[in-house]
Design a protein around this motif. Sequence first.
Motif, PDB file in Angstrom:
ATOM      1  N   ASN A  73      32.030  37.123  59.309  1.00  0.00           N
ATOM      2  CA  ASN A  73      32.819  37.324  60.407  1.00  0.00           C
ATOM      3  C   ASN A  73      34.397  36.717  60.303  1.00  0.00           C
ATOM      4  O   ASN A  73      35.256  37.564  60.769  1.00  0.00           O
ATOM      5  CB  ASN A  73      32.348  36.836  61.916  1.00  0.00           C
ATOM      6  CG  ASN A  73      32.637  37.302  63.035  1.00  0.00           C
ATOM      7  OD1 ASN A  73      33.803  37.917  62.983  1.00  0.00           O
ATOM      8  ND2 ASN A  73      31.991  36.970  64.164  1.00  0.00           N
ATOM      9  N   ILE A  74      34.717  35.626  59.978  1.00  0.00           N
ATOM     10  CA  ILE A  74      36.033  35.061  60.015  1.00  0.00           C
ATOM     11  C   ILE A  74      36.594  35.731  58.946  1.00  0.00           C
ATOM     12  O   ILE A  74      37.819  36.245  58.965  1.00  0.00           O
ATOM     13  CB  ILE A  74      35.831  33.413  59.820  1.00  0.00           C
ATOM     14  CG1 ILE A  74      35.393  32.834  61.157  1.00  0.00           C
ATOM     15  CG2 ILE A  74      37.089  32.936  59.568  1.00  0.00           C
ATOM     16  CD1 ILE A  74      35.289  31.697  61.364  1.00  0.00           C
ATOM     17  N   THR A  75      36.007  35.806  57.558  1.00  0.00           N
ATOM     18  CA  THR A  75      36.652  36.355  56.553  1.00  0.00           C
ATOM     19  C   THR A  75      36.915  38.010  56.644  1.00  0.00           C
ATOM     20  O   THR A  75      38.086  38.290  56.305  1.00  0.00           O
ATOM     21  CB  THR A  75      36.161  36.302  55.161  1.00  0.00           C
ATOM     22  OG1 THR A  75      34.673  36.814  55.162  1.00  0.00           O
ATOM     23  CG2 THR A  75      35.824  34.598  54.775  1.00  0.00           C
ATOM     24  N   SER A  80      43.617  39.478  56.766  1.00  0.00           N
ATOM     25  CA  SER A  80      45.110  39.636  56.546  1.00  0.00           C
ATOM     26  C   SER A  80      45.700  38.252  56.374  1.00  0.00           C
ATOM     27  O   SER A  80      46.605  37.849  55.598  1.00  0.00           O
ATOM     28  CB  SER A  80      45.883  40.462  57.449  1.00  0.00           C
ATOM     29  OG  SER A  80      45.797  39.738  58.760  1.00  0.00           O
ATOM     30  N   GLU A  81      45.175  37.181  57.392  1.00  0.00           N
ATOM     31  CA  GLU A  81      45.608  35.970  57.381  1.00  0.00           C
ATOM     32  C   GLU A  81      45.340  35.168  56.177  1.00  0.00           C
ATOM     33  O   GLU A  81      46.155  34.384  55.713  1.00  0.00           O
ATOM     34  CB  GLU A  81      45.260  35.339  58.610  1.00  0.00           C
ATOM     35  CG  GLU A  81      45.868  35.583  59.956  1.00  0.00           C
ATOM     36  CD  GLU A  81      45.296  36.890  60.389  1.00  0.00           C
ATOM     37  OE1 GLU A  81      45.615  37.319  61.620  1.00  0.00           O
ATOM     38  OE2 GLU A  81      44.234  37.400  60.060  1.00  0.00           O
ATOM     39  N   LEU A  82      43.845  35.085  55.827  1.00  0.00           N
ATOM     40  CA  LEU A  82      43.369  34.730  54.684  1.00  0.00           C
ATOM     41  C   LEU A  82      44.118  35.170  53.299  1.00  0.00           C
ATOM     42  O   LEU A  82      44.456  34.322  52.150  1.00  0.00           O
ATOM     43  CB  LEU A  82      42.008  34.848  54.413  1.00  0.00           C
ATOM     44  CG  LEU A  82      41.093  34.036  55.672  1.00  0.00           C
ATOM     45  CD1 LEU A  82      39.503  34.510  55.691  1.00  0.00           C
ATOM     46  CD2 LEU A  82      41.208  32.732  55.393  1.00  0.00           C
ATOM     47  N   SER A  83      44.361  36.440  53.292  1.00  0.00           N
ATOM     48  CA  SER A  83      44.937  36.850  51.868  1.00  0.00           C
ATOM     49  C   SER A  83      46.437  36.562  51.900  1.00  0.00           C
ATOM     50  O   SER A  83      47.131  36.317  50.808  1.00  0.00           O
ATOM     51  CB  SER A  83      44.961  38.468  52.030  1.00  0.00           C
ATOM     52  OG  SER A  83      45.812  39.054  52.851  1.00  0.00           O
ATOM     53  N   SER A  84      46.963  36.101  52.868  1.00  0.00           N
ATOM     54  CA  SER A  84      48.399  35.576  52.823  1.00  0.00           C
ATOM     55  C   SER A  84      48.246  34.339  52.051  1.00  0.00           C
ATOM     56  O   SER A  84      49.498  33.708  51.641  1.00  0.00           O
ATOM     57  CB  SER A  84      48.979  35.635  54.305  1.00  0.00           C
ATOM     58  OG  SER A  84      48.549  34.523  54.949  1.00  0.00           O
ATOM     59  N   GLY A  86      46.104  33.627  49.762  1.00  0.00           N
ATOM     60  CA  GLY A  86      45.391  33.724  48.270  1.00  0.00           C
ATOM     61  C   GLY A  86      43.995  33.892  48.277  1.00  0.00           C
ATOM     62  O   GLY A  86      43.473  33.962  47.319  1.00  0.00           O
ATOM     63  N   PHE A  87      43.605  34.165  49.616  1.00  0.00           N
ATOM     64  CA  PHE A  87      41.961  34.348  49.695  1.00  0.00           C
ATOM     65  C   PHE A  87      41.705  35.834  49.270  1.00  0.00           C
ATOM     66  O   PHE A  87      42.246  36.564  50.193  1.00  0.00           O
ATOM     67  CB  PHE A  87      41.388  33.832  51.015  1.00  0.00           C
ATOM     68  CG  PHE A  87      39.949  33.925  51.125  1.00  0.00           C
ATOM     69  CD1 PHE A  87      39.346  32.911  50.710  1.00  0.00           C
ATOM     70  CD2 PHE A  87      39.410  35.131  51.811  1.00  0.00           C
ATOM     71  CE1 PHE A  87      37.832  32.910  51.039  1.00  0.00           C
ATOM     72  CE2 PHE A  87      37.961  35.042  51.654  1.00  0.00           C
ATOM     73  CZ  PHE A  87      37.107  34.145  51.385  1.00  0.00           C
ATOM     74  N   ASP A  88      40.629  36.254  48.579  1.00  0.00           N
ATOM     75  CA  ASP A  88      40.420  37.442  48.259  1.00  0.00           C
ATOM     76  C   ASP A  88      39.016  37.675  48.726  1.00  0.00           C
ATOM     77  O   ASP A  88      38.051  37.297  47.960  1.00  0.00           O
ATOM     78  CB  ASP A  88      40.659  37.856  46.681  1.00  0.00           C
ATOM     79  CG  ASP A  88      40.126  39.245  46.212  1.00  0.00           C
ATOM     80  OD1 ASP A  88      39.713  39.860  47.180  1.00  0.00           O
ATOM     81  OD2 ASP A  88      40.043  39.266  45.144  1.00  0.00           O
ATOM     82  N   ASN A  89      38.680  38.448  49.807  1.00  0.00           N
ATOM     83  CA  ASN A  89      37.578  38.693  50.344  1.00  0.00           C
ATOM     84  C   ASN A  89      36.594  39.521  49.339  1.00  0.00           C
ATOM     85  O   ASN A  89      35.339  39.160  49.395  1.00  0.00           O
ATOM     86  CB  ASN A  89      37.476  39.697  51.602  1.00  0.00           C
ATOM     87  CG  ASN A  89      37.658  38.997  52.912  1.00  0.00           C
ATOM     88  OD1 ASN A  89      38.143  37.993  52.803  1.00  0.00           O
ATOM     89  ND2 ASN A  89      37.588  39.828  54.063  1.00  0.00           N
ATOM     90  N   SER A  90      36.931  40.284  48.233  1.00  0.00           N
ATOM     91  CA  SER A  90      36.049  40.878  47.653  1.00  0.00           C
ATOM     92  C   SER A  90      35.318  39.877  46.676  1.00  0.00           C
ATOM     93  O   SER A  90      34.319  40.184  46.149  1.00  0.00           O
ATOM     94  CB  SER A  90      36.689  41.942  46.880  1.00  0.00           C
ATOM     95  OG  SER A  90      37.671  41.498  46.200  1.00  0.00           O
ATOM     96  N   THR A  91      36.119  38.620  46.211  1.00  0.00           N
ATOM     97  CA  THR A  91      35.520  37.845  45.277  1.00  0.00           C
ATOM     98  C   THR A  91      35.279  36.512  45.839  1.00  0.00           C
ATOM     99  O   THR A  91      34.430  35.843  45.391  1.00  0.00           O
ATOM    100  CB  THR A  91      36.355  37.544  44.210  1.00  0.00           C
ATOM    101  OG1 THR A  91      37.622  37.257  44.426  1.00  0.00           O
ATOM    102  CG2 THR A  91      36.514  39.043  43.333  1.00  0.00           C
TER     103      THR A  91
END
Length: 115
Positions: A73-75, A80-84, A86-91
């Motif tokens: 739910n959070i990811t 967009s906040e996490l990708s900023s 360096g977090f990559d949801n796909s991996t």
Amino acid sequence: PLYSSSLDISSQCQNALLSVVGSDETDCLGIGGLIGVLGAGNGSIVQAIDSWLSTTCSQPACSNQTLSDVITNITSGCSSELSSVGFDNSTDESTVISLVEQAYPTVRQIVCLKE
């Protein structure tokens, strides 16, 4: 809404965080009680943490499904906040879920002082 001016998070992320905080499913994490810890400010943070732990530890432990649901739910909601940062949801999401599921029982035993 969730300190949006100081944290500058999207409404999608705010909604994801609010759904986690407001869910009965997450009572096992005591997420609602964390707000008291974060808001303790100049007050007694020790008292706020003690209160949060007492409430959380009196609940049954979370299932792996609950932990996975919260992380997903959070990811998803805050992608967009996490990708900023360096977090990559796909991996990264499955790695985080696996790590949390492995660590949660031990961490819970330690913070709840249970055998």
